[in-house]
Design a protein around this motif. Sequence first.
Motif, PDB file in Angstrom:
ATOM      1  N   GLY A  16      40.843  50.874  42.269  1.00  0.00           N
ATOM      2  CA  GLY A  16      39.832  49.998  42.000  1.00  0.00           C
ATOM      3  C   GLY A  16      39.871  48.601  42.043  1.00  0.00           C
ATOM      4  N   GLY A  17      38.369  47.316  42.100  1.00  0.00           N
ATOM      5  CA  GLY A  17      38.532  45.855  41.268  1.00  0.00           C
ATOM      6  C   GLY A  17      38.446  46.162  39.541  1.00  0.00           C
ATOM      7  N   THR A  19      37.415  44.936  35.832  1.00  0.00           N
ATOM      8  CA  THR A  19      36.680  43.847  35.091  1.00  0.00           C
ATOM      9  C   THR A  19      36.668  44.322  33.751  1.00  0.00           C
ATOM     10  OG1 THR A  19      36.161  46.496  33.373  1.00  0.00           O
ATOM     11  CG2 THR A  19      35.421  46.562  35.508  1.00  0.00           C
ATOM     12  N   SER A  76      40.809  42.662  33.024  1.00  0.00           N
ATOM     13  CA  SER A  76      41.482  43.283  34.617  1.00  0.00           C
ATOM     14  C   SER A  76      41.906  44.605  34.285  1.00  0.00           C
ATOM     15  CB  SER A  76      42.899  42.086  35.008  1.00  0.00           C
ATOM     16  OG  SER A  76      43.430  42.236  35.967  1.00  0.00           O
ATOM     17  N   SER A  77      42.909  45.385  35.133  1.00  0.00           N
ATOM     18  CA  SER A  77      43.264  46.416  35.042  1.00  0.00           C
ATOM     19  C   SER A  77      44.935  46.059  34.785  1.00  0.00           C
ATOM     20  CB  SER A  77      43.046  46.977  36.711  1.00  0.00           C
ATOM     21  OG  SER A  77      42.060  47.516  36.664  1.00  0.00           O
ATOM     22  N   SER A  81      46.416  48.816  39.699  1.00  0.00           N
ATOM     23  CA  SER A  81      45.441  49.385  41.100  1.00  0.00           C
ATOM     24  C   SER A  81      45.594  48.896  42.273  1.00  0.00           C
ATOM     25  CB  SER A  81      43.812  48.658  40.681  1.00  0.00           C
ATOM     26  OG  SER A  81      43.049  49.230  41.665  1.00  0.00           O
ATOM     27  N   ARG A  83      44.349  50.767  46.085  1.00  0.00           N
ATOM     28  CA  ARG A  83      42.690  51.307  46.912  1.00  0.00           C
ATOM     29  C   ARG A  83      43.677  51.964  47.946  1.00  0.00           C
ATOM     30  NH1 ARG A  83      37.954  49.148  45.670  1.00  0.00           N
ATOM     31  NH2 ARG A  83      38.116  46.105  45.193  1.00  0.00           N
ATOM     32  N   THR A 147      32.955  50.115  36.946  1.00  0.00           N
ATOM     33  CA  THR A 147      32.418  49.413  37.895  1.00  0.00           C
ATOM     34  C   THR A 147      31.197  48.201  37.527  1.00  0.00           C
ATOM     35  OG1 THR A 147      31.487  49.275  40.207  1.00  0.00           O
ATOM     36  CG2 THR A 147      30.777  51.039  39.315  1.00  0.00           C
ATOM     37  N   ASP A 266      38.654  47.497  54.615  1.00  0.00           N
ATOM     38  CA  ASP A 266      39.584  48.308  54.082  1.00  0.00           C
ATOM     39  C   ASP A 266      39.658  50.070  53.833  1.00  0.00           C
ATOM     40  OD1 ASP A 266      37.399  49.600  52.487  1.00  0.00           O
ATOM     41  OD2 ASP A 266      37.670  48.344  50.342  1.00  0.00           O
ATOM     42  N   THR A 300      35.688  36.266  42.073  1.00  0.00           N
ATOM     43  CA  THR A 300      35.722  37.197  41.405  1.00  0.00           C
ATOM     44  C   THR A 300      35.801  36.742  40.077  1.00  0.00           C
ATOM     45  OG1 THR A 300      38.585  36.269  41.615  1.00  0.00           O
ATOM     46  CG2 THR A 300      37.579  37.830  42.864  1.00  0.00           C
ATOM     47  N   ARG A 303      34.555  39.146  37.896  1.00  0.00           N
ATOM     48  CA  ARG A 303      34.827  40.796  37.728  1.00  0.00           C
ATOM     49  C   ARG A 303      35.170  40.956  36.076  1.00  0.00           C
ATOM     50  NH1 ARG A 303      37.958  42.061  42.860  1.00  0.00           N
ATOM     51  NH2 ARG A 303      39.289  41.030  42.127  1.00  0.00           N
ATOM     52  N   CYS A 304      35.631  39.959  35.758  1.00  0.00           N
ATOM     53  CA  CYS A 304      37.239  40.158  34.615  1.00  0.00           C
ATOM     54  C   CYS A 304      37.087  39.007  33.119  1.00  0.00           C
ATOM     55  CB  CYS A 304      38.138  39.917  34.957  1.00  0.00           C
ATOM     56  SG  CYS A 304      39.020  41.324  35.583  1.00  0.00           S
TER      57      CYS A 304
END
Length: 400
Positions: A16-17, A19, A76-77, A81, A83, A147, A266, A300, A303-304
């Motif tokens: 997923g998104g 963070t 970030s990841s 990541s 989906r 999330t 998506d 965005t 998110r991070c």
Amino acid sequence: MAASPAKKRILVGQSGGPTAAINSSLAGVVAGAREAGAETVGMRYGIQGYLAGRTVALGEALPDDDALALLRRTPSSWLGSCRFKLPALDAPEAEGFFADAFAKLEADGFDAVLYIGGNDSMDTIAKLGAWGARMGSPIRFIGVPKTIDDDLVGIDHTPGYGSAARFVATAVSEVARDADVYDLKSVTFVEIMGRDAGWLAGSACLAGPDLVLLPEVTLDEDALIERISVLLEHQNTVVVAMSEGVRGADGHLIAEKTVAAGTGVDEFGHLAQLSGPSRYLAGVAKARLGVKTRAVELSTLQRCASHCASEVDLDEAFELGRRGVSAALAGESVRMCTLTRTGDEPYAAEYGTVDVLEVANKVKPVPREWICADGMGVTDDFRRYVAPLAGTLPQQLKGL
């Protein structure tokens, strides 16, 4: 002399998104595995990457405490990541897909799979765990929540939310100051992430915007314009914090009025590009009130934003990852690690696990009683909920 037991192997992925806190959970998984004498392997680009043979040995990539400390604060990841929606258990392709997936997991010698993510990621854990139980697999499946939307059920709040809320409050406060420098009438709409639930947009309350619009209450455009008009009689600038998922009186997403033709969905059926309601409302306000308007999409950036990371968020994310390892090695499966709030002043929470089947594919909305009667703001209960998660805001935002 008896042979020593084989070292446990744990597979971990991110989905997923991204963070500001998801890597802290990953660091917690690696730390927890080390404490237990287990080996960790990372999925590159989630379950989709793993099934394609893409992994990384985390013991080698993160060799010491310094590496974990840096990872804990890296946004970030880090693993990458995806989906990727697993087939339904009763789908025609399910038998072949899950047979191949479990054959690979068994061949690679994994004792447990931990997946860090949101609602769709819990769907992945639920399906893998359910299929594993059906075939009697000893592999344990644990979900570690993440999330910024904060819309998972079965948990007080999700890692990633506190840091994103801190950024949103900081950004909205600074945008409001920017908008108020000129002696003229203006309205600024700040668009904040949140498709189905308004937890993140609601966190803007910490910055004191004039109005807050959430998906939980449909928007009456006439009532909104009237409210803004009244506010402008007494002040130059009106700031409206709003969710990207705000819906009109007809129940449809306002974003649908601005999304480009041909925009698809998506893997999970979500509109692939959900943005633009702030631009639409800015246009409506300009046309009907004749004042300067502006639409600001945080997009965005929210998110991070590691420079706005909440210490509470990072600490809890780490601990949830660590406890995910403990749960798996204790024999738990098809569970999600969770937090239960036990106090606000001072803030306190307890850790545990819940049945992931009760979490996957469900959405936790903002309670209606936490939203103002007219649907254009949030109550003190919401403020008390979010304040300890975001932490103390920068001193300069308090004003002179």
